[in-house]
Design an enzyme around this catalytic site. Structure first.
Site, short mmCIF file in Angstrom:
data_model
loop_
_atom_site.label_atom_id
_atom_site.label_comp_id
_atom_site.label_asym_id
_atom_site.label_seq_id
_atom_site.Cartn_x
_atom_site.Cartn_y
_atom_site.Cartn_z
N ARG A 14 0.83 -1.20 0.00
CA ARG A 14 0.00 0.00 0.00
C ARG A 14 0.86 1.25 0.00
O ARG A 14 1.88 1.32 0.69
CB ARG A 14 -0.90 0.02 1.23
CG ARG A 14 -2.02 1.04 1.14
CD ARG A 14 -2.82 1.13 2.40
NE ARG A 14 -2.92 -0.11 3.14
CZ ARG A 14 -2.89 -0.16 4.47
NH1 ARG A 14 -2.76 0.93 5.17
NH2 ARG A 14 -3.02 -1.32 5.09
N SER A 123 -8.80 0.31 -0.50
CA SER A 123 -9.76 -0.04 0.55
C SER A 123 -10.42 1.22 1.09
O SER A 123 -11.03 1.97 0.35
CB SER A 123 -9.07 -0.85 1.65
OG SER A 123 -10.01 -1.34 2.58
N HIS A 124 -10.29 1.48 2.40
CA HIS A 124 -10.95 2.63 3.01
C HIS A 124 -9.99 3.80 3.19
O HIS A 124 -10.34 4.79 3.86
CB HIS A 124 -11.54 2.24 4.38
CG HIS A 124 -10.50 1.79 5.35
ND1 HIS A 124 -10.05 0.49 5.39
CD2 HIS A 124 -9.81 2.46 6.29
CE1 HIS A 124 -9.13 0.39 6.34
NE2 HIS A 124 -8.96 1.58 6.89
N LYS A 133 -3.97 -6.40 -2.79
CA LYS A 133 -4.28 -7.55 -1.93
C LYS A 133 -4.05 -8.80 -2.77
O LYS A 133 -4.64 -8.93 -3.85
CB LYS A 133 -5.72 -7.48 -1.41
CG LYS A 133 -5.95 -6.32 -0.44
CD LYS A 133 -7.39 -6.29 0.06
CE LYS A 133 -7.60 -5.16 1.06
NZ LYS A 133 -9.00 -5.07 1.52
N ASP A 260 -17.33 -0.58 3.08
CA ASP A 260 -16.10 0.17 2.88
C ASP A 260 -15.78 0.25 1.39
O ASP A 260 -16.55 -0.23 0.55
CB ASP A 260 -14.95 -0.43 3.69
CG ASP A 260 -14.46 -1.77 3.16
OD1 ASP A 260 -15.20 -2.42 2.40
OD2 ASP A 260 -13.33 -2.17 3.50
N ASP A 262 -13.86 -1.19 -0.76
CA ASP A 262 -13.73 -2.35 -1.65
C ASP A 262 -14.70 -3.48 -1.29
O ASP A 262 -14.62 -4.57 -1.83
CB ASP A 262 -12.29 -2.85 -1.70
CG ASP A 262 -11.78 -3.37 -0.36
OD1 ASP A 262 -12.25 -2.88 0.69
OD2 ASP A 262 -10.90 -4.25 -0.35
N ASP A 264 -15.28 -5.44 1.35
CA ASP A 264 -15.00 -6.63 2.14
C ASP A 264 -15.35 -6.42 3.62
O ASP A 264 -15.18 -7.32 4.44
CB ASP A 264 -13.55 -7.10 1.99
CG ASP A 264 -12.51 -6.07 2.41
OD1 ASP A 264 -12.89 -4.98 2.89
OD2 ASP A 264 -11.30 -6.35 2.24
N ARG A 265 -15.89 -5.23 3.94
CA ARG A 265 -16.20 -4.90 5.33
C ARG A 265 -17.57 -4.24 5.39
O ARG A 265 -17.93 -3.45 4.52
CB ARG A 265 -15.12 -3.96 5.89
CG ARG A 265 -15.15 -3.78 7.38
CD ARG A 265 -13.77 -3.45 7.91
NE ARG A 265 -13.15 -2.33 7.25
CZ ARG A 265 -13.33 -1.05 7.60
NH1 ARG A 265 -14.13 -0.74 8.59
NH2 ARG A 265 -12.71 -0.09 6.96
N GLU A 338 -13.87 -9.88 12.63
CA GLU A 338 -13.17 -8.77 13.26
C GLU A 338 -14.23 -7.77 13.71
O GLU A 338 -15.26 -7.60 13.05
CB GLU A 338 -12.20 -8.10 12.29
CG GLU A 338 -10.96 -8.90 12.02
CD GLU A 338 -9.91 -8.09 11.27
OE1 GLU A 338 -10.28 -7.25 10.41
OE2 GLU A 338 -8.72 -8.27 11.53
N SER A 340 -14.29 -4.71 13.41
CA SER A 340 -14.49 -3.66 12.41
C SER A 340 -15.45 -4.03 11.29
O SER A 340 -15.80 -3.19 10.47
CB SER A 340 -13.14 -3.26 11.80
OG SER A 340 -12.58 -4.37 11.13
N HIS A 342 -15.14 -7.12 9.23
CA HIS A 342 -14.71 -8.21 8.34
C HIS A 342 -15.37 -9.49 8.85
O HIS A 342 -15.12 -9.90 9.99
CB HIS A 342 -13.19 -8.38 8.38
CG HIS A 342 -12.42 -7.33 7.66
ND1 HIS A 342 -12.22 -7.35 6.30
CD2 HIS A 342 -11.78 -6.23 8.12
CE1 HIS A 342 -11.48 -6.31 5.95
NE2 HIS A 342 -11.21 -5.61 7.03
#
Length: 477
Positions: A14, A123-124, A133, A260, A262, A264-265, A338, A340, A342
């Site tokens: 990143r 992502s975010h 990723k 988010d 992308d 995934d969350r 997670e 958050s 995920h």
């Protein structure tokens, strides 16, 4: 040319576009990753809504081609669609005649799944950031693997790689949408009023197409992908980013979902609760028989205790989507989470974090008569802080954790009584009526702390005592 070591992170690569992720560095990333994946192997690439993502796609493709890989281009997709490609047999590698040049290595692989996938996403993170990723042989490429890749790239930083954007366009969104429609056909015409906030990320490259076929009753906010994120930052774990979706939920909805950048969350909102990832895990486990569930070290003790009380197996493990995927495979777990947002399903799915799939599983609970608010109401009440970040440096953060561990061997006389210590990821100190956590972030120069107790005053006391310990640890360096 100097390539900064800092772009090679624990879970991904990143950096800032054009400054750290530029033509030279990204071509080299593609080349060295391609060597790692192997010559004549198939790599599927997808990218998020950021304006520079297609540029990075071209640089990355040049590097992969130089390493002898065959590149499949999914176009703009959600990260879970990228992961999904690893489980698909690619039967027609030139749909609609859209091949970008010829690919002489493709013939032996006509009915093969990709050997690897790379998702180009920030992502975010703020819009100037981007990253990669990486999945190889259906497993996350992370940690020491990424660090070793970075060392090889930095040592080879003068290599020149020619432009070669030869790639084959493929459609993974359609089979993904078809999979979801088939898996959740029983949700058709569900009368729940749904609000979604895609945050101008890539969730709606597939989400509303699924909803439309299932004839769900929904209203969407900020569904159009726009990598400048003109309405709010695409991070649903930050409360202020949920203001608009909460307002629309209050007026017109029964439940709301936010994503988010992308996809995934996920955030799940009712009129009463912002349901955190560990609470979601408890809800999802209701639909499974004696599941094995993995949570990260930041998850509430309530989750672990309740899972065990219900006959499930609960495992505490390291934070990070890559860590959790590896642990899921090792333990054959059904679910992981997670805090958050995920959420990873192996139960009826493939074991990666997918906010779109989690949305449909949550709607399935509602369809099956689960009252989300009543389930949360019935949980033991505890007082939990949000994640609290303590600024430090990349050089000092792990040394501070080691110093905290040393101090805990002989804690100050006024330190709360310790029941036990879990050191799977940082230090989680279990007290008589709660716990405190301090761990080093794997992605930023901060320590992350969190505290929980059955008593709000005690939670603050634990927080104060652990913060004093961190101060002493810093002074001891």
């Amino acid at each position: 040319m100097s390539i900064p070591k800092s772009i090679f992170r624990e879970y991904d690569i990143r950096g800032i576009f054009d400054k750290e992720l530029n033509e030279q560095s990204v071509k080299l990333i593609g080349f060295h990753l391609g060597q790692k994946i192997g010559s004549n192997k198939i790599v599927s690439i997808g990218y998020d809504a950021r304006s520079h993502s297609p540029i990075l796609r071209d640089y990355l493709t040049s590097g992969l081609n130089a390493a002898g890989c065959t590149v499949l281009d999914m176009g703009m997709v959600a990260t879970p669609v990228n992961y999904f490609s690893n489980y698909q047999k690619i039967k027609d590698l030139t749909p609609n005649g859209q091949a970008q040049g010829t690919a002489p290595t493709i013939t032996p692989h006509l009915e093969a799944s990709p050997d690897a996938s790379i998702m180009i996403t920030g992502s975010h993170n703020p819009s100037e950031y981007n990253g990669f990723k990486i999945t190889i042989d259906k497993a996350p490429f992370f940690g020491e693997q990424i660090y070793a890749l970075g060392d090889a790239i930095i040592a080879d930083s003068d290599r020149k790689i020619p432009d070669n954007t030869e790639r084959i366009e493929i459609d993974v969104k359609t089979p993904y949408i078809d999979f979801m429609i088939n898996e959740f056909a029983h949700l058709k015409c569900l009368d729940t009023k749904i609000i979604i906030d895609c945050g101008n990320g890539v969730a709606d490259t597939v989400l509303t197409k699924i909803f439309d076929v299932l004839e769900l009753n929904y209203k969407g906010l900020y569904c159009e992908p726009d990598g400048t994120f003109p309405n709010h930052h695409p991070d649903p774990s930050v409360e202020k980013n949920l203001a608009d979706v909460k307002a629309l939920l209050e007026k017109e909805g029964d439940i709301a979902f936010a994503y988010d950048g992308d996809a995934d969350r996920i955030a799940v909102l009712t009129h009463k609760y912002n349901i955190k990832g560990d609470q979601m895990a408890l809800l999802f486990a209701l639909g499974m028989e004696n599941p094995t569930v993995i949570g990260e070290v930041k998850c509430s003790q309530v989750m672990y205790d309740e899972l065990k009380r219900r006959g499930a197996t609960a495992i505490m493990y390291k934070t990070g989507h890559s860590n959790l995927k590896v642990k899921m495979k090792e333990t054959n777990a059904d679910l992981a989470c997670e805090v958050s947002g995920h959420i990873f399903f192996k139960h009826r799915y493939f074991g990666y974090d997918d906010a779109i799939y989690a949305t449909l599983r949550m709607l399935e609970l509602i369809k099956n008569g689960i009252d989300l608010d009543a389930e949360i109401d019935a949980l033991p009440q505890v007082f939990s802080t949000e994640e609290i970040k303590v600024e430090t440096t990349e050089e000092e953060k792990f040394a501070i954790i080691d110093a905290v561990k040393t101090l805990l061997q002989n804690p100050p006389a006024d330190f709360p009584a310790i029941k036990n210590i879990i050191d799977v990821d940082g230090v989680r100190i279990n007290f008589e009526n709660g716990w405190g956590l301090v761990r080093a972030s794997n992605t930023t120069p901060v320590l992350v702390t969190r505290f929980e107790s059955t008593d709000e005053t005690l939670a603050k006391h634990y927080e104060s005592a652990v913060n004093d310990l961190i101060t002493k640890a810093k002074a001891a360096l």
